[in-house]
Design an enzyme around this catalytic site. Structure first.
Site: not given
Lengths: 160, 160, 160, 160, 160, 160
Positions: D75-77, D116-117, D131
């Site tokens: 739901m992130c723009h 969020m970014e 990793d």
């Protein structure tokens, strides 16, 4: 032209060759969690979040991220995953905060393990919970993300 | 910490485990179609569209989308496709509209069927025809998209 | 070297230059639907599908596909979408089949319209319903996918 | 056809409409960390990891993930980021483990914030360290991932 | 916790902050070429390649790659491109080989230039020609790929 | 409805069916190079570029692009790569320019060769060097990109 001086022997990146590794069934389970406040907890449990069902959206995001792991993690080998399951559990022992435990289980039949797929799935599930709830409070914290169990390949691991 | 209460048993999403399914050759054929007006039909047939060759662009889009199906459809298993073919046929029985039939054929050697890849390929082919022609008219309609045939795996299907 | 003979004038593909188009608020609404049998209808309504909540998964897939439209449709301009909403309605007029209507509404502030984003969102929503329910029956049919309404830019459209 | 009964009002997902929000400069800083053992610490510091330079690879992965956030978080723009910086610091206060602190700083000029970014960038940086080093030990743990600071938009936040 | 020691000042990667750069119209033109043998030349010109129309497929691949440049080139800023055009010209001056010149023209309205988008578009166009024709001969060579012209931003460039 | 008239036989695109090809170990080596001026050469060698370590960033970009080849090159089959290595060598024979040789080695166990993966990896490595250094000068030129060696499948090739 002079000989190739193998700059890559000086410590730069490679996706290591696994051509000769055995194709076996492999699974991995990873864990993450996110701490939320009571308002967010109630909103998730009662499914009243304005952006949608928080846990279901987070779960779908985690599953899709697990499938895309080799495009997100640079040196990770691409693998056709055969199963992904993301499950949740609330830990409400504290009086003033709520911890949502996230468990991602991934399986494949391939030449490399799927621990990065499980870890990426668990992380993105947690990030998506954050995104869905951040208009309430941005003081949420994603807690320990770690490998819990791994089977198949050279050696099994159990950190659980 | 309390036991995992398996929220995922309550109806949320999972990519089902196919680890134990057999690796076999599998094919699927899907059908879609799009209704266009006569101006658009003439432009496609005479290859005079300002944005390019409509059918070729649509075909390439459908093939690329079929390859990307598991990143578009959330619970779809990733599969290394071995062949994709998109073909067209005009149905011009009506005097005032023209129907472009689209058929997508997909094959793989894997543990799951490729019906979603064929359906996604056919849909994106139709959507791309729409995109290429929408400056002429936006009254185009994408008609029935459906599975026509499926072979390999547990049971063959023929809806043709 | 001889002059560029402009092979591209012979009908090949280009993403048309919209540099000089105005930045305005633009919206589009697209419609699709899928016909399912009664077993699938009951499973969706009662949320008992083994792969997860069908409508929510389909909705999330449609929203994500709308955001990715310019990577799926070759000549489509990239646009930072400002809103996407996918909603459902059951049409149960027939005694032996059930039609799930899908409506995707997309908005942006940009130089081009968002009809392809709305159409792609609606199509992928329908495809995901198919994927979630295909273990029950593969006789589902995706019906008319079309533009319903468009505002902003040169001219508004209302096909509703 | 009956009226749309707005199933989407029942709690399902939407990407909320931000069309009317102001375009401003926005920044966000997120923090994560990963605990490694001494062998891994030495390998990172001395740049002797067989898969490449650990910190540089992790940094690039974090930057690329920050750019892809709207395709990872449902739901992130989508936002055209204008700057991304990922930096590291070792915390070696404990005698038997080593904590790599990760800070991701993201900026944009847009209608929504970039928390969020920043969080996704920090998380993927940590996952990539895991990793690169997992062949040594899989007992690494990714610790707290959280928002540290946010500027621009309706209200600034400082959790630092 | 000790101060952040800014490992990132030691030469690692960042996507530089362009927040304060001006939004202007920007264009870039890049050039590449590929040398093919006569059989391949005839097959392209007569459109008899078994995998499809070579130039059209290559053109579409180049346009799509130009749009995806910021996900392919790690430190490249995301930009909403407003136009992409890929054109071809044959240079047949040599008696025993044929050179296909490729020109990619890209435009945007944004804070950074689009030279990487033009160069990536030209390169991927050439690579796709190779892919379409490699069953005939793999002795094709992609020749000089370079920036020809750039307008907008701080300084125009003309290497033509 | 009339018979399918097989428009696809008229020269349009298809991803050819390799279902019946043998699964074998396959490798490919591709070469590219980029010419830079002395300032850029010094900056790369001394690791003083403001955007980060040039060779390491380019190497990671090349490896990630090789993994994504089937999403970049339209008719390329998806393949789970088992190893990717990108190495560099400076050729400084000329007094006023410097050539960075790039070699990409790719391996898989699959039904099709990996020459496109090696070529795409080498090209994107060169493009990333360009991106990292373009603020110094945009007169860099990417030189010959070609297949050097190929093993596995029907026939080995050695263009070295």
């Amino acid at each position: 032209m002079s000989e190739f001086t193998h700059i890559n022997q000086q410590g730069n990146a490679k996706m290591v060759d696994v051509s000769n590794k055995e194709v076996t069934k492999r699974t991995a389970i990873a864990h993450s969690s996110i701490i939320v406040n009571e308002t967010i907890y109630q909103q998730i449990v009662q499914n009243t979040n304005a952006k949608g069902n928080v846990l279901n959206t987070a779960q779908i995001a985690g599953i899709m991220a697990a499938k895309n792991t080799s495009t997100i993690i640079p040196m990770c080998h691409p693998l056709p995953l055969t199963g992904i399951d993301v499950s949740f559990e609330w830990n409400t022992t504290s009086s003033n905060h709520f911890e949502l435990n996230i468990q991602a289980t991934v399986s494949t039949t391939g030449k490399t393990g799927v621990e990065m797929e499980a870890l990426t799935g668990a992380s993105v599930t947690a990030l998506t919970v954050y995104d869905m709830c951040k208009s309430i409070s941005q003081e949420m914290v994603i807690r320990e993300t770690k490998l819990v169990e791994k089977t198949g390949g050279k050696s099994d691991i159990n950190n659980g």
